[in-house]
Design a protein around this motif. Sequence first.
Motif, PDB file in Angstrom:
ATOM      1  N   THR A 179       0.857  -1.185   0.000  1.00 53.70           N
ATOM      2  CA  THR A 179       0.000   0.000   0.000  1.00 53.70           C
ATOM      3  C   THR A 179       0.895   1.238   0.000  1.00 53.70           C
ATOM      4  O   THR A 179       2.085   1.156   0.336  1.00 53.70           O
ATOM      5  N   PRO A 180       0.364   2.394  -0.390  1.00 52.16           N
ATOM      6  CA  PRO A 180       1.201   3.605  -0.376  1.00 52.16           C
ATOM      7  C   PRO A 180       1.836   3.886   0.979  1.00 52.16           C
ATOM      8  O   PRO A 180       2.999   4.295   1.052  1.00 52.16           O
ATOM      9  N   ILE A 181       1.113   3.679   2.068  1.00 53.12           N
ATOM     10  CA  ILE A 181       1.708   3.988   3.371  1.00 53.12           C
ATOM     11  C   ILE A 181       2.778   2.972   3.738  1.00 53.12           C
ATOM     12  O   ILE A 181       3.779   3.305   4.387  1.00 53.12           O
ATOM     13  N   GLN A 182       2.633   1.726   3.291  1.00 52.71           N
ATOM     14  CA  GLN A 182       3.701   0.752   3.496  1.00 52.71           C
ATOM     15  C   GLN A 182       4.950   1.154   2.722  1.00 52.71           C
ATOM     16  O   GLN A 182       6.072   1.012   3.217  1.00 52.71           O
ATOM     17  N   GLN A 183       4.757   1.642   1.500  1.00 49.71           N
ATOM     18  CA  GLN A 183       5.917   2.116   0.728  1.00 49.71           C
ATOM     19  C   GLN A 183       6.608   3.262   1.458  1.00 49.71           C
ATOM     20  O   GLN A 183       7.838   3.356   1.484  1.00 49.71           O
ATOM     21  N   GLY A 184       5.808   4.152   2.035  1.00 51.76           N
ATOM     22  CA  GLY A 184       6.394   5.266   2.781  1.00 51.76           C
ATOM     23  C   GLY A 184       7.218   4.812   3.971  1.00 51.76           C
ATOM     24  O   GLY A 184       8.175   5.470   4.368  1.00 51.76           O
ATOM     25  N   MET A 185       6.860   3.656   4.545  1.00 51.30           N
ATOM     26  CA  MET A 185       7.618   3.122   5.677  1.00 51.30           C
ATOM     27  C   MET A 185       8.804   2.285   5.226  1.00 51.30           C
ATOM     28  O   MET A 185       9.710   2.019   6.023  1.00 51.30           O
ATOM     29  N   LEU A 186       8.815   1.871   3.964  1.00 50.07           N
ATOM     30  CA  LEU A 186       9.888   1.016   3.461  1.00 50.07           C
ATOM     31  C   LEU A 186      11.155   1.797   3.162  1.00 50.07           C
ATOM     32  O   LEU A 186      12.255   1.377   3.539  1.00 50.07           O
ATOM     33  N   PHE A 187      11.034   2.934   2.496  1.00 54.39           N
ATOM     34  CA  PHE A 187      12.219   3.577   1.935  1.00 54.39           C
ATOM     35  C   PHE A 187      13.135   4.249   2.951  1.00 54.39           C
ATOM     36  O   PHE A 187      14.357   4.174   2.815  1.00 54.39           O
ATOM     37  N   PRO A 188      12.649   4.906   4.004  1.00 52.14           N
ATOM     38  CA  PRO A 188      13.594   5.513   4.971  1.00 52.14           C
ATOM     39  C   PRO A 188      14.577   4.524   5.566  1.00 52.14           C
ATOM     40  O   PRO A 188      15.786   4.808   5.632  1.00 52.14           O
ATOM     41  N   PRO A 189      14.160   3.315   6.011  1.00 54.62           N
ATOM     42  CA  PRO A 189      15.166   2.373   6.537  1.00 54.62           C
ATOM     43  C   PRO A 189      16.178   1.945   5.481  1.00 54.62           C
ATOM     44  O   PRO A 189      17.351   1.711   5.806  1.00 54.62           O
ATOM     45  N   LEU A 190      15.736   1.845   4.221  1.00 55.19           N
ATOM     46  CA  LEU A 190      16.676   1.457   3.172  1.00 55.19           C
ATOM     47  C   LEU A 190      17.750   2.515   2.980  1.00 55.19           C
ATOM     48  O   LEU A 190      18.866   2.219   2.551  1.00 55.19           O
ATOM     49  N   GLN A 191      17.413   3.777   3.305  1.00 58.27           N
ATOM     50  CA  GLN A 191      18.364   4.878   3.173  1.00 58.27           C
ATOM     51  C   GLN A 191      19.167   5.085   4.448  1.00 58.27           C
ATOM     52  O   GLN A 191      19.975   6.007   4.533  1.00 58.27           O
TER      53      GLN A 191
END
Length: 751
Positions: free
Chosen positions: A11-23
């Motif tokens: 979902t869009p909010i899951q995507q929003g939670m995915l990318f900061p930890p990857l960075q």
Amino acid sequence: MRAVVDSYLLTPIQQGMLFPPLQGANVGVDVEQMVGNLPEAVDVEVLRHAWQRIADQHPILRTRFKWTGADEPLQEVVDSIEVALDVHDLGGLSPEEQEARLASFMTDDRRRGFDLAVAPMWRITLFRLGDTRQRFVFTYHHSLLDISVVWVVEEAFQTYDAALRGEVAPLEQRRPFRDHVEWLHEHLRTDRDAAQAYYRQLLAGDDEPISLVALERGAPTGVADSIDAADVVYGHDRFPLGADLSGAMHAFAQSYRVGPPVLIETAWALVLAAFSGSTDIVFGSTRGCRRTGLPGSDRTIGLFINTPPVRVVIDPAATVADLLGAVRAQQVEKRAHEHTALTDIQAVSDVHGAPLFETICVINELHQGTRLKLVGPAFEHREFDLHDQTNFPLTLLAFTDPLIHCKLSYDPRRFDAESIGRVRDLFIAVLEAIVAAPDAPVGSLPRVSARERELLAAWNSTGRDFPGAATLPELFEAQVDRTPDATALVVQSQRLTYRELDRRANAVAATLRGLGVGPDSMVGVFMDRSVEMVVSLLGILKAGGAYVPMDPAYPAVRIAMMLEDSHADVVLTERRLRDAVPDTVPHVVTVDQFDGRAEDRAPLAAAAALSSNHLAYVIFTSGSTGRPKGVMIEHRNVVNFLTAMDDVLGHDATQAPGVWLAVTSISFDISVLELFWTLTRGFTLVLQQDDSRLTDGSTAGSSRGDAAVSAMQFSLFYFAADATSVAGDRYRLLLEGAKFADANGFSAIWT
């Protein structure tokens, strides 16, 4: 190797939670911890098996994310996971040591986070504190669960309780999260145009996020940013609203059909308005988003929430009820578009290059612990609480239980506990005022808390008696009568007693009276620092006029502007500067041509008819924000200031006054202290001349760019940066700095 049995989009909010930890950003953000205090003995293996059964039952608990080798990030469900229960025995430690170890674990556990590419993205830990005292921690990534974490814990412990009885607890058949994800992406596609139109209209004209700088730490720029993200532990301020306020809010909801969530969002907007200074407030508000989805969404385990913006435009003249109605109407209107991704909302807003908002409001109908207590008798003595951390600098979390309680979560790099305490106190005060007087105008609501109002009253309790009807000439003349033969003014080798200074000022005053100068007449002073300058200032005041400093070093255009705005028909100057005074001035008096002429003051006093409400001086601003403006100061203002300085500087009229070095240009207000506080208290005033200034007739009033410079000159800067600290003896420090500057060859002191 675990087999993937299902995969679907995030979902869009899951995507929003995915990318900061990857960075590598936001360490610990979106790692949530459900903590349970269990007053019972625990069978570890039975508890582990209970959680294993729940993991087998719900695909979301066997989910991992995949973002490489795919067009879009996917969430994959694996066929199985093995649940591990990590146990720590702290029974041999004191209660204080146990709590310290637990606090350390909570921080380290959050920082540990999760590898989002590996299932499970959750873990469970048990701490043995005693035979019948346990602390249980369910740590999970927020991308998996929202309020549904309660149902996971409920099912796991119901399964555990049943197993202890030799039974198998029935598990509710819930709609899988996959159904919601598929529905959501189709809904977002079909609703995109309507949603963008709605949010474009909602946010029209809002082109800048609100600023919370008034709350932020006073650290120098860059200090907060230098703190490693891994070292940041968000601060929390938990507080109940109290039985009286909670009861009033619930009663208000019954009477006005405006529930606590509307009251809380409205109060939060008003708090943000108070601290930002804006009346146009935008913040995020987390919505459950379960009532507008598929049937059965209200019991599905997974992440449904979204945080769209709330915009509150505050009209101080509107009633509180009107404002509540507007917030309520927006809540209802937004329901049709509450699933819209924040990235899509920001794309149609006028805010670019910055987040749409930095603060959010999360309102839950019931606390997670309250929900679990309602499950049944086995949960009545178990205490559960959720520890969370969003990626926003400031979050208000509210639970509208019968006893409403809240939590403020904040980034300690931006805010400190004291500032958050101010937010808490004002939030409570605003809520109390709203429910007490819904028909009152919004402008009457408090903008500071009661505690701050008391503090402001104490700070401003500076009232004291002062000669409010007196004027500067009267105070100076009273000093002349007390010490007529004492030295009043020293400029290099020139010395004047108080009597001599008074009589020379009388001569200037008589001349000015002859030119029509009287109360509120403005008279320009176009002079260098000299005996004549001090004589002129006193002469203007004795004539009843107000002096207007006009520095000969100023550009001609600025002098002309000052003359135009002040309507000064008379300018006092020196012979060598006479030609630099604009020809438009009707009367130009060269004071140094008086050659020490002196007069008695008696005939002047009655003629001046001066009162404390008349102007003493007019000083023009620098013009940094536009055309310079003349600030008009009356005698009563100056007398009040001088009286206050008696306390600040510790003046004792019974002691010899001493000597004062005057270093400040008369174009700045601090010169009033240096010249008139001293001359009305019996000091010997030593006037520093500016020998470096080139002010002959050919260059005065023009650019000084052609002046030759023979050597580099250094100045001493005095910067009072301790406004938030305990005030020290700043003026004495300034004087000591002046002594140091004189002794060490500094050319000037700037304040």
